[in-house]
Design a protein around this motif. Structure first.
Motif, PDB file in Angstrom:
ATOM      1  N   GLU A   1      27.600 -43.438  28.867  1.00 48.41           N
ATOM      2  CA  GLU A   1      28.409 -42.083  28.847  1.00 48.41           C
ATOM      3  C   GLU A   1      29.211 -42.668  27.507  1.00 48.41           C
TER       4      GLU A   1
ATOM      5  N   SER B   1      30.241 -39.571  25.299  1.00 47.45           N
ATOM      6  CA  SER B   1      30.604 -37.965  25.883  1.00 47.45           C
ATOM      7  C   SER B   1      31.307 -38.047  26.772  1.00 47.45           C
TER       8      SER B   1
ATOM      9  N   ARG C   1      34.999 -37.087  27.472  1.00 55.18           N
ATOM     10  CA  ARG C   1      37.157 -35.960  27.095  1.00 55.18           C
ATOM     11  C   ARG C   1      37.634 -36.712  27.843  1.00 55.18           C
TER      12      ARG C   1
ATOM     13  N   SER D   1      33.684 -33.532  32.130  1.00 58.02           N
ATOM     14  CA  SER D   1      32.350 -34.378  31.208  1.00 58.02           C
ATOM     15  C   SER D   1      31.883 -35.490  31.445  1.00 58.02           C
ATOM     16  N   PRO D   2      30.785 -36.086  31.401  1.00 63.06           N
ATOM     17  CA  PRO D   2      30.245 -36.698  32.523  1.00 63.06           C
ATOM     18  C   PRO D   2      30.471 -38.196  33.006  1.00 63.06           C
ATOM     19  N   TRP D   3      31.472 -38.820  31.745  1.00 60.07           N
ATOM     20  CA  TRP D   3      31.909 -39.575  31.696  1.00 60.07           C
ATOM     21  C   TRP D   3      32.877 -39.746  33.391  1.00 60.07           C
TER      22      TRP D   3
ATOM     23  N   GLN E   1      31.317 -43.683  20.693  1.00 52.78           N
ATOM     24  CA  GLN E   1      32.915 -43.030  21.967  1.00 52.78           C
ATOM     25  C   GLN E   1      34.038 -43.242  21.158  1.00 52.78           C
TER      26      GLN E   1
ATOM     27  N   ASP F   1      35.807 -40.585  19.001  1.00 52.45           N
ATOM     28  CA  ASP F   1      36.755 -39.659  19.919  1.00 52.45           C
ATOM     29  C   ASP F   1      38.145 -40.287  19.925  1.00 52.45           C
TER      30      ASP F   1
END
Length: 519
Positions: A226, A231, A233, A239-241, A490, A493
């Motif tokens: 992730e 992914s 957030r 969030s998926p993580w 990542q 972000d």
């Protein structure tokens, strides 16, 4: 009578299944072989290894009389005999995987012999082992999986396909070589992700599955996947993580303390628990309530007097507890609670810092210690002092003025200095991790492992206000490099989180706060 029709150019498997080729039947609503090399998308879609295509010489017209057939047979037998008699050890190409104790040997063939195309998934495990060379536990688990003949349905192997395919897509082929390739890659990744999650879910339906180390390691690799795709957030618990992080916690909770009495169980525990702690830091929540029990068992069965990861983890547990309590006070806009708990919270975090500093004084950092362990602790320093800074800001607006402004100013300035020192220590350690990032245009797969562990500390520098502008700029530069050149999405972000704190916590009534550009 010989078949004189046009021979199919599809792959061997599509020919066997009598699947049409796309070039002649593109408009028909039926399965087709798209003739892509080295494997067609139809085989990829169904998760099977594409056996490749026939040699072009086999598609040529040939006379079918008895004389030519016999002549062709004799020529083939002579070529095969010559290849077998002339081969020697120098003609053999061997692919070794030392950790898995396996070897695949292929005799080097003459140039006119048909090339055999291998599916890329055969190299998933070697790619993962190249990315994580220091993680011997992972190699041992692959060996166990191979010895138990579970390669076809092992969740660890499925997640290896997922992770290595993401790695090659992000790093080796960052730009689409043809139209539609990105969509095809996403479909392929979705297929492997679905199979990984299905295999994990099936295993966790039994008590034995919960206790399997490879299942815990599979979910841990999903969190790294992730981060590769970007992914995570930070402020979004769904969030998926974060979902995978909570899955790690659920498995740790179900396993209990029994695995902590073995060296392998502790090794798997640390991988999962550090990830769970990063999740707590990002969500400003407390670490799991079982943390003290888990760490207590580890202390009782091992010598933790020189264990850096143990003391770093213990410090993070204390930091998350303080940050979570302060966040609740700020969000409730409770000046009474803030003034009542201020000294206790400052003392609680200060004690955690002092205990860790005392450990470092008694155990100087060895040159061989990996910087990511220390940077994890430094990110905790930034987080803890940032929340003490916010609490001091908040109390400057207290209508009752239960704390003197000079005392609050002293705490705020002290926290700002500690934040900036920790940020600089993180930045100073980065060249040790990435000094081999780009040499002559070649990059080691190990860079991915180093980059994954740098994401959180560098992002912390970017998103927290008290760090210096120059520090934010340098952290952003490194993250840009990691995102563009290393392929860890990542890294892009790093925008500050949406405002979730009262304005009184983010701004102070003090006008004399030291906001200089010097540390």
């Amino acid at each position: 009578m010989p078949n004189t029709g046009k021979p199919s150019q599809g792959c061997q498997l599509c020919r066997q299944r009598r699947v049409k080729v796309q070039s002649a039947f593109a408009s028909l609503p039926m399965p087709v072989c798209d003739l892509q090399r080295p494997e067609c998308q139809r085989c990829i879609k169904y998760g099977v290894a594409c056996p490749g295509y026939r040699d072009q010489q086999e598609l040529m017209f040939r006379n079918a009389n008895a004389a030519t057939i016999e002549k062709r047979k004799n020529r083939s037998m002579q070529a095969a005999h010559h290849a077998s008699s002339s081969s020697d050890p120098s003609d053999q190409l061997t692919v070794h995987d030392v950790k898995m104790a396996t070897a695949v040997t292929a005799v080097a063939q003459p140039a006119h012999v048909r090339t055999i195309y291998e599916h890329w998934s055969l190299y998933s495990v070697p790619i993962v082992l190249d990315i994580c060379p220091a993680l011997e536990l992972l190699a041992d688990m692959y060996h166990d999986t191979l010895s138990q003949n579970h390669l076809s349905d092992s969740p660890l192997v499925w997640v290896s396909h997922l992770f290595s395919r993401t790695y090659t897509a992000n790093l080796r082929h960052p730009v689409s070589c043809r139209r539609g390739s990105e969509l095809e890659t996403q479909r392929e990744l979705s297929n492997y992700l679905t199979k990984t999650l299905r295999a994990v879910r099936h295993a966790l339906q039994t008590r034995e599955g919960v206790l399997r180390d490879d299942i815990l390691l599979t979910v841990w690799m999903l969190t790294n996947y992730e981060i590769m795709v970007g992914s995570l957030r930070r402020e979004q618990a769904q969030s998926p993580w974060h979902l995978h992080s909570r899955g790690l916690y659920s498995i740790l909770k179900a396993r209990g303390t029994t695995p902590l009495y073995t060296a392998r169980g502790r090794a798997v525990f640390w991988l999962a628990f550090i990830t769970v702690q990063i999740g707590a830091l990002s969500l400003n929540s407390e670490c799991p309530p079982e943390s003290e029990e888990w760490l207590g068992v580890i202390k009782s069965v091992t010598d933790t007097s020189k264990s850096y990861i143990y003391h770093v983890s213990l410090f993070i547990v204390r930091t998350c507890a303080v940050a979570s309590k302060i966040l609740k006070i700020l969000n409730s806009h409770d000046f009474s609670a803030a003034s009542r708990d201020y000294n206790r919270l400052v003392a609680e975090f200060t004690t955690a810092e002092q205990n860790y500093d005392a450990f470092l004084m008694a155990n100087p950092i060895p040159a061989s210690l990996a910087p990511p362990v220390l940077n994890f602790q430094r990110s905790g320093v930034i987080k803890g002092h940032r929340f003490l800074h916010l609490l001091a800001n908040f109390l400057t607006h207290d209508p009752a003025q239960r704390f003197s402004l000079p005392n609050l100013e002293a705490q705020r300035n002290y926290s700002v200095r500690k934040i900036r020192v920790a940020a600089q220590d993180i930045l100073n350690s980065v060249p040790v991790c990435i000094n081999h990032f780009s040499r002559n245009g070649e990059q080691s797969p190990k860079l991915v492992s180093d980059a994954l562990r740098l994401i959180w500390p560098l992002t912390t520098i970017c998103i927290f206000k008290p760090t210096l502008p120059a520090q934010k700029k340098e952290a952003a530069r490194i993250l840009d490099f990691i995102g563009k050149e290393i392929g860890v999405r990542q890294a892009f972000d790093r925008d500050p989180a949406p405002r979730y704190l009262p304005e009184e916590a983010t701004s102070s009534l003090l006008l004399t706060e030291s906001e200089s550009t010097e540390l």
